[in-house]
Enzyme design. Structure first.
Site, PDB file in Angstrom:
ATOM      1  CB  ILE A  61      -0.914   0.010   1.241  1.00 32.74           C
ATOM      2  CG1 ILE A  61      -1.843  -1.198   1.190  1.00 32.74           C
ATOM      3  CG2 ILE A  61      -1.699   1.313   1.332  1.00 32.74           C
ATOM      4  CD1 ILE A  61      -2.641  -1.383   2.457  1.00 32.74           C
ATOM      5  CB  CYS A  62       1.095   4.058  -2.290  1.00 31.00           C
ATOM      6  SG  CYS A  62       1.968   5.613  -2.512  1.00 31.00           S
ATOM      7  CG  LEU A  63       0.164   3.934   3.634  1.00 31.69           C
ATOM      8  CD1 LEU A  63       0.341   3.109   4.894  1.00 31.69           C
ATOM      9  CD2 LEU A  63      -1.173   4.648   3.641  1.00 31.69           C
ATOM     10  CG  HIS A  69       5.700   8.271  -0.763  1.00 36.53           C
ATOM     11  ND1 HIS A  69       5.929   9.009  -1.888  1.00 36.53           N
ATOM     12  CD2 HIS A  69       4.494   7.669  -0.937  1.00 36.53           C
ATOM     13  CE1 HIS A  69       4.909   8.876  -2.715  1.00 36.53           C
ATOM     14  NE2 HIS A  69       4.028   8.058  -2.155  1.00 36.53           N
TER      15      HIS A  69
END
Length: 156
Positions: A61-63, A69
């Site tokens: 999941i992109c967080l 990041h």
């Protein structure tokens, strides 16, 4: 609910109730955090195991606080804060976000209800049973209404 899956403390499993006033509010969601050997200097990877209609299962999941990041990672983040942030982020709906899926609100509500009966066991003693968690009041007194359908034998 948060616990390490091994003595190495590099993989953690978590379960949280869906954020209130969202299509996910009646659901329970389980996922994993994988810490790199350089943690806390570098961010972890985050995955969900429970279907939600929000994120793909078993995909990163992109967080802002994940390994997608590293430039925004802050060593002051800890695993508990990361889970709280993930729960808040669940209520957002950014189209095209890495790891997310786009389904209707109705489908998300259906997945929330299904999640209440979700069970999983890896055969190594790392099992999760959402219905048992609800019956045992794992999420406290505020969860009584949340678990009411199961206690009464109906709903969900």
């Amino acid at each position: 609910v948060l616990s390490p899956l091994s003595k190495s403390l590099r993989t953690w499993q978590f379960t949280f109730p869906g954020p209130p006033s969202t299509p996910y509010s009646r659901g329970l969601y389980t996922g994993r955090i994988h810490l790199p050997p350089s943690y806390p200097l570098h961010p972890p990877s985050v995955y969900m195991l429970t279907r939600s209609g929000r994120w793909r299962c078993r995909e990163k999941i992109c967080l802002s606080a994940s390994d997608y990041h590293p430039e925004t990672w802050d060593v002051r983040w800890n695993i508990h804060r990361l889970i709280l942030g993930l729960r808040v982020h669940m209520a957002s709906d950014l189209e095209g976000e890495i790891g997310s899926i786009q389904v209707s609100e109705v489908e998300r509500r259906v997945e929330a209800e299904r999640s209440r009966r979700w069970r999983w066991d890896d055969g190594k003693g790392n099992g999760v049973d959402h219905l048992e968690m609800l019956r045992n009041g794992v999420f406290g007194r505020d969860a009584e209404e949340f678990a009411g359908a199961e206690k009464g034998g109906g709903g969900g």
